[in-house]
Scaffold this active site. Structure first.
Site, mmCIF file in Angstrom:
data_model
loop_
_atom_site.group_PDB
_atom_site.id
_atom_site.type_symbol
_atom_site.label_atom_id
_atom_site.label_comp_id
_atom_site.label_asym_id
_atom_site.label_seq_id
_atom_site.Cartn_x
_atom_site.Cartn_y
_atom_site.Cartn_z
ATOM 1 C CG PHE A 13 11.111 3.516 4.011
ATOM 2 C CD1 PHE A 13 12.266 3.504 4.792
ATOM 3 C CD2 PHE A 13 9.972 2.885 4.504
ATOM 4 C CE1 PHE A 13 12.284 2.860 6.032
ATOM 5 C CE2 PHE A 13 9.978 2.249 5.734
ATOM 6 C CZ PHE A 13 11.132 2.231 6.487
ATOM 7 C CB ILE A 14 10.632 -0.696 1.553
ATOM 8 C CG1 ILE A 14 9.761 -0.270 2.736
ATOM 9 C CG2 ILE A 14 10.935 -2.199 1.620
ATOM 10 C CD1 ILE A 14 8.341 -0.806 2.711
ATOM 11 C CG LEU A 37 14.576 9.815 -9.005
ATOM 12 C CD1 LEU A 37 15.781 10.649 -9.442
ATOM 13 C CD2 LEU A 37 14.906 9.063 -7.713
ATOM 14 C CB THR A 132 0.397 -2.938 2.059
ATOM 15 O OG1 THR A 132 -0.108 -2.570 3.331
ATOM 16 C CG2 THR A 132 -0.699 -2.631 1.040
ATOM 17 C CG ASP A 133 -0.625 -4.824 7.083
ATOM 18 O OD1 ASP A 133 -0.598 -3.735 6.468
ATOM 19 O OD2 ASP A 133 -0.389 -4.898 8.312
ATOM 20 C CD GLU A 134 -2.041 0.479 5.092
ATOM 21 O OE1 GLU A 134 -2.945 1.247 4.746
ATOM 22 O OE2 GLU A 134 -0.925 0.870 5.495
ATOM 23 C CE1 TYR A 157 -0.047 2.126 -0.537
ATOM 24 C CE2 TYR A 157 -0.920 1.493 1.616
ATOM 25 C CZ TYR A 157 0.052 1.388 0.631
ATOM 26 O OH TYR A 157 1.127 0.547 0.813
ATOM 27 C CE LYS A 161 1.049 -1.961 -2.770
ATOM 28 N NZ LYS A 161 2.312 -1.854 -3.577
ATOM 29 C CE1 TYR A 214 -3.192 12.745 11.421
ATOM 30 C CE2 TYR A 214 -3.360 10.616 10.321
ATOM 31 C CZ TYR A 214 -2.905 11.922 10.340
ATOM 32 O OH TYR A 214 -2.181 12.386 9.276
ATOM 33 C CG ASP A 287 -9.693 9.337 13.537
ATOM 34 O OD1 ASP A 287 -8.561 9.050 13.106
ATOM 35 O OD2 ASP A 287 -10.405 8.541 14.171
ATOM 36 N N PRO A 289 -10.193 10.091 7.859
ATOM 37 C CG PRO A 289 -10.900 11.294 5.976
ATOM 38 C CD PRO A 289 -9.788 11.181 6.973
ATOM 39 N N GLY A 290 -12.094 7.072 7.393
ATOM 40 C CA GLY A 290 -11.952 5.654 7.029
ATOM 41 C C GLY A 290 -10.791 4.973 7.725
HETATM 42 P P1 NAD Z 1 8.024 5.140 -0.732
HETATM 43 O O1 NAD Z 1 6.874 6.075 -0.962
HETATM 44 O O2 NAD Z 1 9.050 5.484 0.281
HETATM 45 O O3 NAD Z 1 8.807 4.903 -2.111
HETATM 46 C C1 NAD Z 1 8.143 4.709 -3.324
HETATM 47 C C2 NAD Z 1 9.171 4.798 -4.440
HETATM 48 O O4 NAD Z 1 8.480 4.569 -5.674
HETATM 49 C C3 NAD Z 1 9.837 6.170 -4.552
HETATM 50 O O5 NAD Z 1 11.229 6.017 -4.764
HETATM 51 C C4 NAD Z 1 9.176 6.809 -5.754
HETATM 52 O O6 NAD Z 1 10.026 7.716 -6.454
HETATM 53 C C5 NAD Z 1 8.852 5.579 -6.598
HETATM 54 N N1 NAD Z 1 7.712 5.828 -7.502
HETATM 55 C C6 NAD Z 1 6.502 6.337 -7.168
HETATM 56 N N2 NAD Z 1 5.731 6.442 -8.266
HETATM 57 C C7 NAD Z 1 6.460 5.963 -9.298
HETATM 58 C C8 NAD Z 1 6.212 5.793 -10.678
HETATM 59 N N3 NAD Z 1 5.045 6.164 -11.230
HETATM 60 N N4 NAD Z 1 7.174 5.245 -11.456
HETATM 61 C C9 NAD Z 1 8.371 4.868 -10.915
HETATM 62 N N5 NAD Z 1 8.669 5.031 -9.626
HETATM 63 C C10 NAD Z 1 7.724 5.561 -8.817
HETATM 64 O O7 NAD Z 1 7.343 3.735 -0.440
HETATM 65 P P2 NAD Z 1 7.787 2.575 0.563
HETATM 66 O O8 NAD Z 1 7.249 2.883 1.896
HETATM 67 O O9 NAD Z 1 9.236 2.330 0.392
HETATM 68 O O10 NAD Z 1 6.958 1.352 -0.019
HETATM 69 C C11 NAD Z 1 7.482 0.546 -1.056
HETATM 70 C C12 NAD Z 1 6.476 -0.526 -1.401
HETATM 71 O O11 NAD Z 1 6.215 -1.336 -0.264
HETATM 72 C C13 NAD Z 1 5.130 0.014 -1.867
HETATM 73 O O12 NAD Z 1 4.668 -0.803 -2.912
HETATM 74 C C14 NAD Z 1 4.243 -0.122 -0.638
HETATM 75 O O13 NAD Z 1 2.890 -0.302 -1.005
HETATM 76 C C15 NAD Z 1 4.819 -1.380 -0.004
HETATM 77 N N6 NAD Z 1 4.669 -1.472 1.462
HETATM 78 C C16 NAD Z 1 5.054 -0.424 2.264
HETATM 79 C C17 NAD Z 1 4.944 -0.552 3.645
HETATM 80 C C18 NAD Z 1 5.401 0.557 4.560
HETATM 81 O O14 NAD Z 1 5.219 0.457 5.777
HETATM 82 N N7 NAD Z 1 6.014 1.620 4.074
HETATM 83 C C19 NAD Z 1 4.443 -1.729 4.203
HETATM 84 C C20 NAD Z 1 4.067 -2.779 3.350
HETATM 85 C C21 NAD Z 1 4.189 -2.635 1.989
HETATM 86 P P1 TYD Z 2 1.074 5.803 8.735
HETATM 87 O O1 TYD Z 2 2.507 5.895 9.134
HETATM 88 O O2 TYD Z 2 0.529 6.840 7.793
HETATM 89 O O3 TYD Z 2 0.855 4.330 8.165
HETATM 90 P P2 TYD Z 2 -0.545 3.578 7.753
HETATM 91 O O4 TYD Z 2 -1.645 4.552 7.717
HETATM 92 O O5 TYD Z 2 -0.198 3.059 6.398
HETATM 93 O O6 TYD Z 2 -0.709 2.514 8.786
HETATM 94 O O7 TYD Z 2 0.177 5.846 10.038
HETATM 95 C C1 TYD Z 2 0.344 4.887 11.077
HETATM 96 C C2 TYD Z 2 -0.723 5.159 12.122
HETATM 97 O O8 TYD Z 2 -0.445 6.437 12.727
HETATM 98 C C3 TYD Z 2 -2.131 5.261 11.556
HETATM 99 O O9 TYD Z 2 -3.040 4.716 12.500
HETATM 100 C C4 TYD Z 2 -2.362 6.748 11.432
HETATM 101 C C5 TYD Z 2 -1.568 7.336 12.590
HETATM 102 N N1 TYD Z 2 -1.000 8.684 12.361
HETATM 103 C C6 TYD Z 2 -1.208 9.679 13.332
HETATM 104 O O10 TYD Z 2 -1.865 9.458 14.364
HETATM 105 N N2 TYD Z 2 -0.667 10.915 13.099
HETATM 106 C C7 TYD Z 2 0.041 11.206 11.979
HETATM 107 O O11 TYD Z 2 0.492 12.378 11.825
HETATM 108 C C8 TYD Z 2 0.273 10.175 11.024
HETATM 109 C C9 TYD Z 2 1.057 10.441 9.767
HETATM 110 C C10 TYD Z 2 -0.272 8.924 11.253
#
Ligand code: NAD
Ligand code: TYD
Length: 349
Positions: A13-14, A37, A132-134, A157, A161, A214, A287, A289-290
């Site tokens: 995604f990102i 992939l 991530t902020d998590e 997760y 991280k 949730y 909900d 967990p955690g």
């Molecule tokens: P995503 O799950 O959409 O994409 C992850 C990518 O990594 C995929 O293309 C996957 O094929 C690749 N990948 C996974 N395991 C792999 C491996 N072992 N070797 C090589 N490639 C591998 O994730 P995203 O949401 O795009 O997040 C990207 C990064 O940003 C992550 O590090 C995540 O922790 C961080 N991040 C995400 C968010 C968010 O809201 N999505 C917010 C803050 C930080």
């Molecule tokens: P998510 O998109 O999984 O991101 P993160 O857990 O990394 O913040 O979830 C965002 C919020 O939405 C989180 O509080 C969990 C909630 N959630 C639901 O309520 N229902 C759902 O089906 C999903 C996937 C998430």
């Protein structure tokens, strides 16, 4: 080519937005997308840039140190932007070890490869770790995460991280590796895999399926449009101080239930459905967990030092996102066939 940059996780995604930004903004860079992939990686995300002469894709798993070393030796990168990760909290609850392998061991493998390649001269080199902020844990009703907030991860997760962040700083402290780290809040936008809240809800609204919220839905997240995150990564990679971390966030907090209602309203309007149609699909479910109550980022450091701020309002970003999903039904169909069905059954039924 002036510079080679390896972007890991570029098919996700990102990562796909970061790859596009670099390929189009820096024609003088050679951009190598390293991605295994997994279910979350999708080369369809990059159809518009895959023919560019400064773009290369390499299918490599970061858990394989030999393969990672070979790739670094082949391309001799000056920069690494590391996004590859297992990224979904719910999956980390059922399969925590996958997160240790990719997020912890995979990150250490990349650090090792960079250290080995750059050991004689760190000048002009940069390892940008995308986190991530998590890692900061959960906030109560008030306050913000700053760069000084102590790590307190709760899910497998966020623990994986946090661990990877610690390794990145350890490589800076121990070996002098030139690193920067960004800790960003929840992203949304095009190409978001529909296991996460916003795209899952859009997908279910379009298919008249229950919208699983949730717990009581009062959990709060700070949402940022993915292209603004990519812009922040570009700035920090090029202008951030070595050894520093930067928080990135949207100054945009939403309780889940309010966000789901807003999505229902916007999608109903776009589809010409009577007001209130989709809200009836909201279903409160067991909900997580955690479950962290609230995330909120104080992004004043990156704002003051590098001049970054979000470029779109949430309403605009959400509207563009919904439009993208409406225009890309094929993409949604592809990613929700196969493995997704099994995941969905297990998670929600
Ligand atoms: P995503 O799950 O959409 O994409 C992850 C990518 O990594 C995929 O293309 C996957 O094929 C690749 N990948 C996974 N395991 C792999 C491996 N072992 N070797 C090589 N490639 C591998 O994730 P995203 O949401 O795009 O997040 C990207 C990064 O940003 C992550 O590090 C995540 O922790 C961080 N991040 C995400 C968010 C968010 O809201 N999505 C917010 C803050 C930080
Ligand atoms: P998510 O998109 O999984 O991101 P993160 O857990 O990394 O913040 O979830 C965002 C919020 O939405 C989180 O509080 C969990 C909630 N959630 C639901 O309520 N229902 C759902 O089906 C999903 C996937 C998430």
């Amino acid at each position: 080519m002036k510079k080679t940059v390896i972007i890991t996780g570029g098919a996700g995604f990102i990562g796909s937005h970061v790859v596009r930004l670099f390929v189009t903004s820096y024609p003088e860079y050679r951009v190598v997308n390293l991605d295994a992939l997994t279910y979350a990686g999708n080369l369809e995300n990059l159809r518009d840039v895959e023919q560019a002469s400064n773009y290369i894709f390499e299918k490599v798993n970061i858990t394989d140190q030999t393969a990672v070393n070979a790739l670094f030796s082949k391309y001799q990168p000056e920069g690494v932007i590391h996004l590859a990760a297992e990224s979904h909290v719910d999956r980390s609850i059922t399969s925590p070890l996958d997160f240790v392998y990719t997020n912890v061991i995979g990150t250490v493998n990349l650090l090792n490869a960079a250290k080995e390649l750059w050991k004689d001269n760190y000048e002009g080199k940069r390892f940008h770790h995308v986190s991530t902020d998590e890692v900061y844990g959960a906030l109560g009703e008030t306050g913000f995460f700053t760069e000084e907030t102590k790590y307190d991860p709760h899910s497998p997760y966020s623990a994986s991280k946090a661990s990877s962040d610690h390794f990145v700083y350890a490589y800076a402290d121990t070996y002098g590796l030139p690193v920067v780290v960004t800790n960003c809040s929840n992203n949304y936008g095009p190409n978001h895999f529909p296991e996460k809240l916003i795209p899952l809800m859009i997908h279910n609204i379009l298919n008249n399926k229950p919208l699983p919220v949730y717990g009581d839905g009062k959990y709060t997240r700070d949402w940022l449009y993915v292209i603004d995150h990519a812009r922040a990564i570009d700035l920090v990679f090029h202008q951030g101080c070595a050894g520093e971390k930067y928080n990135v966030g949207g100054f945009n907090e939403w309780k889940n239930i309010d966000l789901v209602k807003l999505l229902c309203k916007q999608v109903d309007e776009k589809l010409g459905r009577p007001a209130g149609t989709s809200e009836q699909l909201i279903t409160f479910v067991k909900d997580r967990p955690g479950h962290d109550l609230r995330y909120a980022i104080d992004a004043s450091k990156i704002n003051k030092e590098l001049g970054w701020k979000p470029s779109v309002t949430f309403e605009e970003g959400l509207s563009k996102t919904i439009d993208w999903y409406l225009e890309n039904e094929e993409w949604l169909k592809h990613v929700t066939s196969g493995e997704y069905q099994q995941y969905y059954e297990k998670q929600y039924n």
